[in-house]
Design a protein around this motif. Structure first.
Motif, PDB file in Angstrom:
ATOM      1  N   THR A 209       0.849  -1.187   0.000  1.00  0.00           N
ATOM      2  CA  THR A 209       0.000   0.000   0.000  1.00  0.00           C
ATOM      3  C   THR A 209       0.889   1.242   0.000  1.00  0.00           C
ATOM      4  O   THR A 209       2.122   1.159   0.058  1.00  0.00           O
ATOM      5  CB  THR A 209      -0.908   0.014   1.236  1.00  0.00           C
ATOM      6  OG1 THR A 209      -0.116   0.338   2.393  1.00  0.00           O
ATOM      7  CG2 THR A 209      -1.599  -1.325   1.429  1.00  0.00           C
ATOM      8  N   GLU A 215      -0.030  -6.471   1.822  1.00  0.00           N
ATOM      9  CA  GLU A 215      -1.344  -7.086   1.930  1.00  0.00           C
ATOM     10  C   GLU A 215      -1.259  -8.562   1.547  1.00  0.00           C
ATOM     11  O   GLU A 215      -1.198  -8.909   0.371  1.00  0.00           O
ATOM     12  CB  GLU A 215      -2.342  -6.373   1.019  1.00  0.00           C
ATOM     13  CG  GLU A 215      -2.580  -4.928   1.403  1.00  0.00           C
ATOM     14  CD  GLU A 215      -3.596  -4.245   0.515  1.00  0.00           C
ATOM     15  OE1 GLU A 215      -4.639  -3.820   1.029  1.00  0.00           O
ATOM     16  OE2 GLU A 215      -3.344  -4.147  -0.698  1.00  0.00           O
ATOM     17  N   SER A 224      -5.082  -9.393   4.631  1.00  0.00           N
ATOM     18  CA  SER A 224      -4.244  -8.356   5.240  1.00  0.00           C
ATOM     19  C   SER A 224      -4.062  -8.446   6.749  1.00  0.00           C
ATOM     20  O   SER A 224      -4.360  -7.505   7.482  1.00  0.00           O
ATOM     21  CB  SER A 224      -4.793  -6.964   4.880  1.00  0.00           C
ATOM     22  OG  SER A 224      -4.824  -6.784   3.492  1.00  0.00           O
ATOM     23  N   ASP A 394      -4.645   2.292   5.101  1.00  0.00           N
ATOM     24  CA  ASP A 394      -5.130   2.245   3.730  1.00  0.00           C
ATOM     25  C   ASP A 394      -5.289   0.796   3.279  1.00  0.00           C
ATOM     26  O   ASP A 394      -5.104  -0.145   4.052  1.00  0.00           O
ATOM     27  CB  ASP A 394      -4.214   3.029   2.790  1.00  0.00           C
ATOM     28  CG  ASP A 394      -2.808   2.460   2.701  1.00  0.00           C
ATOM     29  OD1 ASP A 394      -2.493   1.487   3.431  1.00  0.00           O
ATOM     30  OD2 ASP A 394      -2.007   2.976   1.893  1.00  0.00           O
ATOM     31  N   GLY A 395      -5.621   0.616   2.009  1.00  0.00           N
ATOM     32  CA  GLY A 395      -5.770  -0.732   1.485  1.00  0.00           C
ATOM     33  C   GLY A 395      -6.890  -1.474   2.183  1.00  0.00           C
ATOM     34  O   GLY A 395      -7.949  -0.921   2.487  1.00  0.00           O
TER      35      GLY A 395
END
Length: 677
Positions: A209, A215, A224, A394-395
């Motif tokens: 990310t 991930e 993740s 994030d992700g």
């Protein structure tokens, strides 16, 4: 001071927060000399290795004392850890390390690795080989000849030749590549990195990310876990230090740099990585982090960024300390952070094994010691000790971090994942035992995790509400998804229509204000707004449920009979139990500092909660949890709120032991409570 030239602010997702921390870092003072010396670390590793030396067989294999078998990659892990100790002066371990190495090589090249885990063998084998080859040249030639017979696409399991599936090129494949780079560096394999470059470019770099987090899981639906983010970055770091210079080296180095900063920014005040997904609360998480932080400290030091180096040094020391707390007098560690006997496997994953994960931890710490440079790096405060911040992962990581100096809360946000339920998953404060305010929640589906005691129930700090049919619902109840939950592949956070967003976030030097909105479809309501206010030692949580999209916040009681707040209370770690009691106490007996903070940042104006009535009352009903001579208090702020202990959460299983659930209940659609740490 020289700019730390390995940080790329134009592509790093938390660049602004990193800059803010950097400003605080430059204003901070160096800390006293660390007591985590190289000698102390070697002693800790020696105790671990010595325990397992007594479980070594004549052929070199390490046998697990509970399953009475050689498990997974225990033996090559032992070979590496023992070899590093040999390099530190433990000459008495040469024969033991060599025997384990010989046995491990034989298993790998003959495709007989225990539990079918060949991909993990080579990076540990090659680490031990590099050390022992100089001390045993004749034996080393036999090792070399055997290692030269490896055909990666056939010897290992997670390769495209065998899997024929890009989604299966997960952490196993990256771990194997790390060992193969060392085999190349030793001149045992072809120097051509084309096939390694191809795997890294196609299957591993896309998993990073903007925060430099890896991930793990299928490419189209990564689950993740934070554990497999740090484990993969640790192995890729070994690969870089072993001389990888292929076509992806520059991009990979940048991602590893960013990931290290993200791990630094989210490390708890107690030196623990965030809990999320499988293998959380296993000691090897922090062992991998010790390597990552130590290597970044040395790189920052080499660049002249001495304060950054000092922060990474302190982070590494904290992870060593977090593991040491769970080391037994016999030398091994409790592989999961509870005190249940190892044979009971409480909080273990289905693949967790006493010998394997003790020795994997030892191997990661050994690699850290092997690469550790002799420079004395002066410690500086880590982010958890400086300033306040809110960080949104994030992700697919679906986690929010909120912290003030020496205190952190971790909030999971996905509404449809029964293995990683939404709410405050962890509260930690410096000076308090990690378990006291809870470090891991319950589950709605136990997924990979095994428990010896307790019920499976989704207990976490979360809002609850009672509809007019008298049924209680809660945030972790879950949203039906089009794709059924699968523990191996995880879930798409958007499947089912649920979502969340941060509506407000503000900080001062020692205060954090955070508002999160979870959007339905939820049972009987449309959305929930959670407000979190914290200052050192004090947290105020307010929940509001809204049953009608058109209703103004604070005016909707349609379909809602009562509002509630689930509170996870730590009950037992398998060795020590808590005392949980409710009592009415004089509010003036609460600490003056906490009272002052209430007056300074009362939440009434922000969320409409009527706390004034509560603060004027002479007495309030509180929950006090006392554990290992420390205590916390939970205090309702909503007038006329009651505290209940529902039977369904009387004894709930968590990785750290057992929890008991309390629920604060009140009429209306809004409820507020506070925690005094």
């Amino acid at each position: 001071m020289k700019q730390w030239n390995r940080w790329n602010p134009s592509s790093y997702g938390w660049a602004d927060e990193a800059r803010k921390y950097e400003q605080l870092l430059h204003q901070s003072q160096p800390l006293p000399a660390s007591d985590w010396t190289h000698e102390r670390k070697v002693k800790m590793l020696s105790q671990m290795v010595d325990y397992y030396a007594s479980h070594q067989q004549a052929d070199g294999a390490i046998i697990d004392p509970y399953s009475q078998a050689e498990r997974y990659y225990s033996t090559p892990s032992y070979a590496l850890a023992a070899a590093v100790l040999v390099s530190s002066g433990r000459e008495d371990l040469i024969d033991s390390a060599a025997s384990a190495l010989t046995h491990s090589i034989e298993l790998l090249v003959s495709e007989r690795t225990p539990d079918q885990h060949p991909d993990f063998f080579i990076v540990m084998i090659m680490g031990a080989y590099r050390i022992l080859k100089e001390k045993m040249p004749e034996q080393a030639e036999l090792w070399r000849q055997a290692l030269a017979t490896i055909e990666p696409e056939q010897t290992y399991l997670f390769t495209m030749s065998k899997m024929k599936n890009p989604n299966r090129m997960i952490n196993w494949n990256a771990i194997m590549l790390s060992g193969e780079v060392i085999r190349q560096a030793e001149g045992i394999a072809s120097k051509d990195t084309t096939w390694i470059d191809n795997y890294l470019q196609k299957y591993h770099l896309p998993r990073f990310t903007s925060l430099g987090w890896y991930e793990d899981g299928p490419l189209d639906r990564p689950n993740s876990p934070f554990a497999y983010d740090i484990a993969t970055r640790y192995h890729l770091g070994v690969m870089m230090l072993s001389g990888y210079a292929g076509t992806t080296a520059t991009a990979l180095q940048s991602q590893l740099q960013h990931g290290a900063i993200s791990s630094l920014l989210t490390l708890s005040p107690l030196g623990e990585l965030p809990p999320r997904g499988r293998s959380a609360q296993h000691q090897w998480n922090e062992a991998a982090a010790a390597f990552v932080f130590t290597m970044q400290a040395q790189q920052a030091y080499a660049d002249g960024a001495l304060q950054w180096a000092g922060a990474f040094r302190r982070a590494a020391d904290k992870t060593w300390a977090a593991i040491e707390k769970w080391q037994t007098s016999e030398g091994y560690v409790q592989i999961v952070r509870n005190h249940f006997p190892a044979e009971q496997r409480h909080g273990y994953e289905v693949y967790s094994n006493h010998t394997t994960y003790n020795l994997w931890t030892a191997a990661a710490l050994a690699y850290t010691l092997w690469y550790e440079q002799p420079e004395e790096i002066t410690s500086y405060p880590i982010p958890a000790e400086l300033g306040s911040r809110t960080l949104q992962a994030d992700g697919w990581f679906e986690t929010v971090f909120s912290s003030v100096p020496d205190q952190q809360i971790v909030i999971h946000t996905a509404l449809n994942d029964p293995y990683i339920i939404p709410g405050i998953a962890r509260i930690q404060r410096a000076g308090l035992h990690a378990n006291l305010a809870t470090s891991s929640p319950g589950h709605r589906d136990q997924g990979f995790t095994e428990f010896n005691a307790g019920d499976i129930f989704p207990l976490i700090h979360m809002p609850a509400w009672q509809t007019e049919d008298n049924v209680w619902h809660h945030l972790a109840e879950g949203i039906p998804t089009a794709t059924p939950f699968d523990r191996d592949t995880g879930v798409d956070p958007s499947d089912g229509g649920g979502s969340y967003r941060i509506e407000q976030s503000s900080t001062t030097a020692d205060h954090n204000h955070l508002v999160i909105r979870w959007q339905g479809p939820l049972q009987g309501i449309n959305y929930v707004v959670a407000t979190y206010e914290q200052s050192p030692g004090h947290i105020v949580v307010t929940y509001e449920v809204v049953a009608n999209d058109e209703a103004e916040a604070g005016n909707s009681t349609e379909q809602i009979k009562q509002i509630g707040a689930w509170i996870p209370l730590f009950l037992s770690d398998g060795q020590a139990s808590s005392t949980i009691k409710t009592e009415r106490i004089d509010r003036q007996s609460l600490t003056a500092r906490a009272e002052q903070s209430i007056n300074e940042w009362d939440t009434a104006d922000k969320v409409g909660a009527s706390s004034a009535t509560m603060t004027e009352q002479e007495q309030v009903e509180v929950i006090t949890v006392t554990y290992r001579d420390q205590y916390i208090r939970i205090v309702p702020r909503t007038p006329q709120a009651t505290i209940t202990f529902p039977n369904e959460a009387n004894e709930v299983a968590s990785r750290n032991g057992l929890l008991r659930g309390a629920r604060i209940e009140a009429t209306g659609s809004r409820i507020s409570f506070e925690l005094f740490l």
